[in-house]
Every structure is written in structure tokens, then in C-alpha cells.
Design a protein around this motif. Structure first.
Motif, PDB file in Angstrom:
ATOM      1  N   UNK A 196     -17.098  -9.609  -4.753  1.00  0.00           N
ATOM      2  CA  UNK A 196     -18.307  -9.159  -4.057  1.00  0.00           C
ATOM      3  C   UNK A 196     -18.373  -9.690  -2.622  1.00  0.00           C
ATOM      4  N   UNK A 197     -17.958 -10.957  -2.414  1.00  0.00           N
ATOM      5  CA  UNK A 197     -18.095 -11.518  -1.064  1.00  0.00           C
ATOM      6  C   UNK A 197     -16.876 -11.258  -0.184  1.00  0.00           C
ATOM      7  N   UNK A 198     -15.876 -10.570  -0.732  1.00  0.00           N
ATOM      8  CA  UNK A 198     -14.716 -10.207   0.071  1.00  0.00           C
ATOM      9  C   UNK A 198     -13.607 -11.239   0.085  1.00  0.00           C
ATOM     10  N   UNK A 199     -13.780 -12.366  -0.623  1.00  0.00           N
ATOM     11  CA  UNK A 199     -12.680 -13.334  -0.702  1.00  0.00           C
ATOM     12  C   UNK A 199     -11.461 -12.708  -1.361  1.00  0.00           C
ATOM     13  N   UNK A 200     -11.696 -11.819  -2.306  1.00  0.00           N
ATOM     14  CA  UNK A 200     -10.664 -10.943  -2.858  1.00  0.00           C
ATOM     15  C   UNK A 200     -10.981  -9.543  -2.362  1.00  0.00           C
ATOM     16  N   UNK A 201     -10.036  -8.917  -1.661  1.00  0.00           N
ATOM     17  CA  UNK A 201     -10.343  -7.595  -1.108  1.00  0.00           C
ATOM     18  C   UNK A 201      -9.297  -6.541  -1.439  1.00  0.00           C
ATOM     19  N   UNK A 202      -8.271  -6.909  -2.190  1.00  0.00           N
ATOM     20  CA  UNK A 202      -7.243  -5.947  -2.584  1.00  0.00           C
ATOM     21  C   UNK A 202      -7.224  -5.834  -4.101  1.00  0.00           C
ATOM     22  N   UNK A 203      -7.050  -4.615  -4.608  1.00  0.00           N
ATOM     23  CA  UNK A 203      -6.944  -4.424  -6.063  1.00  0.00           C
ATOM     24  C   UNK A 203      -5.625  -4.973  -6.560  1.00  0.00           C
ATOM     25  N   UNK A 204      -4.526  -4.599  -5.913  1.00  0.00           N
ATOM     26  CA  UNK A 204      -3.209  -5.109  -6.275  1.00  0.00           C
ATOM     27  C   UNK A 204      -2.694  -4.544  -7.583  1.00  0.00           C
ATOM     28  N   UNK A 205      -1.615  -5.138  -8.081  1.00  0.00           N
ATOM     29  CA  UNK A 205      -1.006  -4.758  -9.349  1.00  0.00           C
ATOM     30  C   UNK A 205      -0.572  -6.025 -10.069  1.00  0.00           C
ATOM     31  N   UNK A 206      -1.077  -6.235 -11.245  1.00  0.00           N
ATOM     32  CA  UNK A 206      -0.667  -7.367 -12.086  1.00  0.00           C
ATOM     33  C   UNK A 206      -0.796  -6.928 -13.531  1.00  0.00           C
ATOM     34  N   UNK A 207       0.247  -7.162 -14.307  1.00  0.00           N
ATOM     35  CA  UNK A 207       0.290  -6.670 -15.685  1.00  0.00           C
ATOM     36  C   UNK A 207      -0.532  -7.561 -16.611  1.00  0.00           C
ATOM     37  N   UNK A 208      -1.510  -6.997 -17.303  1.00  0.00           N
ATOM     38  CA  UNK A 208      -2.295  -7.817 -18.240  1.00  0.00           C
ATOM     39  C   UNK A 208      -1.500  -8.097 -19.510  1.00  0.00           C
ATOM     40  N   UNK A 209      -1.829  -9.167 -20.213  1.00  0.00           N
ATOM     41  CA  UNK A 209      -1.161  -9.444 -21.490  1.00  0.00           C
ATOM     42  C   UNK A 209      -1.593  -8.434 -22.547  1.00  0.00           C
ATOM     43  N   UNK A 268     -12.060  -6.994 -17.920  1.00  0.00           N
ATOM     44  CA  UNK A 268     -10.960  -7.335 -17.012  1.00  0.00           C
ATOM     45  C   UNK A 268      -9.682  -6.592 -17.375  1.00  0.00           C
ATOM     46  N   UNK A 269      -9.492  -6.296 -18.656  1.00  0.00           N
ATOM     47  CA  UNK A 269      -8.314  -5.539 -19.056  1.00  0.00           C
ATOM     48  C   UNK A 269      -8.332  -4.135 -18.454  1.00  0.00           C
ATOM     49  N   UNK A 270      -9.500  -3.492 -18.439  1.00  0.00           N
ATOM     50  CA  UNK A 270      -9.564  -2.142 -17.876  1.00  0.00           C
ATOM     51  C   UNK A 270      -9.285  -2.176 -16.371  1.00  0.00           C
ATOM     52  N   UNK A 271      -9.693  -3.258 -15.706  1.00  0.00           N
ATOM     53  CA  UNK A 271      -9.402  -3.408 -14.279  1.00  0.00           C
ATOM     54  C   UNK A 271      -7.897  -3.504 -14.039  1.00  0.00           C
ATOM     55  N   UNK A 272      -7.227  -4.369 -14.782  1.00  0.00           N
ATOM     56  CA  UNK A 272      -5.807  -4.604 -14.531  1.00  0.00           C
ATOM     57  C   UNK A 272      -4.913  -3.507 -15.104  1.00  0.00           C
ATOM     58  N   UNK A 273      -5.238  -3.050 -16.307  1.00  0.00           N
ATOM     59  CA  UNK A 273      -4.339  -2.120 -17.006  1.00  0.00           C
ATOM     60  C   UNK A 273      -4.278  -0.755 -16.332  1.00  0.00           C
ATOM     61  N   UNK A 274      -5.382  -0.341 -15.739  1.00  0.00           N
ATOM     62  CA  UNK A 274      -5.435   1.013 -15.187  1.00  0.00           C
ATOM     63  C   UNK A 274      -5.556   1.018 -13.664  1.00  0.00           C
ATOM     64  N   UNK A 275      -5.115  -0.069 -13.028  1.00  0.00           N
ATOM     65  CA  UNK A 275      -5.230  -0.188 -11.571  1.00  0.00           C
ATOM     66  C   UNK A 275      -4.340   0.794 -10.827  1.00  0.00           C
ATOM     67  N   UNK A 276      -3.344   1.352 -11.497  1.00  0.00           N
ATOM     68  CA  UNK A 276      -2.419   2.281 -10.838  1.00  0.00           C
ATOM     69  C   UNK A 276      -2.822   3.743 -11.040  1.00  0.00           C
ATOM     70  N   UNK A 277      -4.057   3.999 -11.453  1.00  0.00           N
ATOM     71  CA  UNK A 277      -4.493   5.355 -11.783  1.00  0.00           C
ATOM     72  C   UNK A 277      -5.205   6.071 -10.628  1.00  0.00           C
ATOM     73  N   UNK A 278      -5.021   5.608  -9.403  1.00  0.00           N
ATOM     74  CA  UNK A 278      -5.617   6.259  -8.235  1.00  0.00           C
ATOM     75  C   UNK A 278      -7.130   6.387  -8.392  1.00  0.00           C
ATOM     76  N   UNK A 279      -7.763   5.285  -8.706  1.00  0.00           N
ATOM     77  CA  UNK A 279      -9.206   5.254  -8.934  1.00  0.00           C
ATOM     78  C   UNK A 279      -9.917   4.744  -7.685  1.00  0.00           C
TER      79      UNK A 279
END
Length: 268
Positions: free
Chosen positions: A36-49, A97-108
Motif C-alpha cells: 500500500x505504501x509503495x515500499x513494494x511496487x512490483x508484482x514480480x514472479x515467485x513460485x509459491x509452494x 497470498x497463494x492466488x497472488x503468487x500462483x496467478x501473477x503471470x495471467x496478465x491481470x
């Protein structure tokens, strides 16, 4: 391709791989604040367990092996109720958090991640509230067994965002809207205003979570050229074990954008 430092998906995986329940909730809230505060500003790609890290306790049992809970009138019954809901909320942190990481490559769009970070933050808030209430009753999360059925829904839908949305927010969380008002009324009747207040906070937030599920389910259906209602029913029949049955909280579901026509004729 290296994962961008301090990406949202890195933060998601960090939460998912944190075993201690209180630390998981704190990590969830911290990651949400950083987004929210912009300290993290990129979605990125990281594989969830495949499965999130869990504490050594509670002991996980099959749903059918779990002892029956009472109405919650006694202190022991209230602890059992709160413990069961705390376990649901801990799983809900990981599901968000799983939905954030698992589907980050879906052009959302970024709004998708904003919404699910909000859900993850609120689920962590809920777990913390429930843990605090358990503590005042002389108990703690992990004192009682819990069932492992919730993560089965994540495993069954890990291959498809639309299936995940159909089952997790639009079946599991929607069911919470149906049953929580009765629990609130019961706690009020028993004179436990503190527990009733915690459950009311959870209930009000969960209406928003179901609304988020509805919004992104409709978005994904539109992208695929599908009609939402029959698609939801087909996905539920394929991926959810059990029946969707009344009583339904039609008012709360309507507030979340889920009209009765959407769920009234679900498959048994």
C-alpha cells in the motif's frame, strides 16, 4: 529470469513459507502495508509452494475425524468454536497470498493484486483478533486438533484461476456469510459480547471478500467469453466436494453482488 527484489510475489511466498501462525499473520499484515505504501511496487514472479508451511500444532485430522463442537455456551465450547474459526482464517491468509503468487503471470490488472492484498491483510487481522480472544479464555491456537480440508480446495484449483475463484471465495467464503450471523446471535445470547464483536468484524469484512471474488470471477469469465452463472456451477460440480445447500444468507450474498439466481440451482 531473476525475481525482482522486494516484489509482491516474493512477499507472498515469504508469508506462505512462514510456519509460526502469529508470525505468518504479522508477515501478511507487513507485506500488505508495504504494498500500500509503495515500499513494494512490483508484482514480480515467485513460485509459491504446493503447501504452505504450518506450525507443529494443531494436529491436522481428516474432516470426518474431527470431534463435534457444541453450541458454544460453555467456555470449552466457545474455545472450540474460536479455534476452528482461527484455523479457517489462518488458511485464508495463505489462500489469499497463494492466488497472488500462483496467478501473477495471467496478465491481470494491478487492481486484482490490490484486492487480494486487502483480503490477505484482513484475514491476518481476523486471525489476530481470534487469537487474542482465545488468549483471554485461557487457550491458544494449536491447543485443539483441526482439519486439513481447506487446503484441498487450493490443491484442486491450483491449475486454473477461474476454478480457484469459483470455489474459494464463491463457495467457502460465501458459506461463512450464511452461518456467521447465527454464531453472532448465539454469542450475544450467551452474554459473550467480546466474541460477538470479533465475529461481527469478520462477517462484515467477508462480505467484501465475496464481492472481490465475484468481481474477478466475472472479469475472468468475460476474458474467456463465458457466461458466469453456468460456468460457476460447472466448476463447482467439478472441483468442490459436497453440495451447496441452504440456508442461504440472501441479503449478505446480494451485498456481495451474488444474486440468488447465481447459486439457487446449484448441483447436488
Amino acid at each position: 529470469m531473476p525475481v525482482p527484489a522486494h516484489s509482491l510475489t516474493e512477499a507472498a511466498v515469504a508469508v506462505l513459507t512462514t510456519a509460526d501462525a502469529a508470525e505468518k499473520a504479522a508477515a501478511s499484515r507487513g507485506a500488505a502495508a508495504a504494498w500500500r505504501d509503495g515500499s513494494i511496487d512490483a508484482v514480480g514472479r515467485a513460485q509459491p509452494p504446493d503447501r504452505p508451511a504450518r506450525p507443529a500444532r494443531p494436529e491436522l485430522q481428516r474432516p470426518g475425524d474431527m470431534p463435534k463442537r457444541g453450541a458454544g455456551q460453555s467456555a470449552a465450547g466457545r474455545i472450540a468454536l474460536l479455534h476452528a474459526i482461527a484455523h479457517i482464517e489462518l488458511n485464508a491468509i495463505d489462500l489469499a497470498w497463494d492466488i497472488v503468487a500462483r496467478f501473477a503471470d495471467h496478465d491481470l490488472p494491478r487492481a486484482f493484486f490490490d484486492d487480494w492484498v486487502q483480503v490477505a491483510d484482513e484475514e491476518a487481522k481476523h486471525f489476530t483478533l481470534l487469537s487474542g480472544r482465545l488468549s483471554t479464555l485461557g487457550a491458544a491456537y494449536g491447543d485443539l486438533p483441526a482439519h486439513d480440508g481447506l487446503w484441498e480446495a487450493a490443491e484442486a484449483t491450483a491449475h486454473d484461476l477461474l476454478a480457484r475463484l469459483a470455489v474459494v471465495p464463491l463457495v467457502l467464503e460465501a458459506r461463512g456469510l450464511d452461518v456467521t450471523p447465527t454464531m453472532i446471535a448465539r454469542m450475544t445470547k450467551f452474554g459473550d459480547a467480546e466474541t460477538a464483536a470479533v465475529l461481527t468484524t469478520i462477517y462484515e469484512d467477508e462480505i467484501g471478500h465475496v464481492a472481490i471474488g465475484m468481481r474477478w470471477f466475472a472479469h475472468e469469465c468475460e476474458r474467456r467469453g463465458l457466461s458466469p452463472e453456468p460456468t460457476w456451477r460447472a466448476l463447482v460440480a467439478e472441483h468442490f466436494k459436497g453440495a451447496i445447500k441452504p440456508p442461504f444468507n440472501d441479503d449478505a450474498r446480494a451485498q456481495a453482488g451474488m444474486g440468488r439466481d447465481f447459486y439457487a440451482a446449484t448441483p447436488a
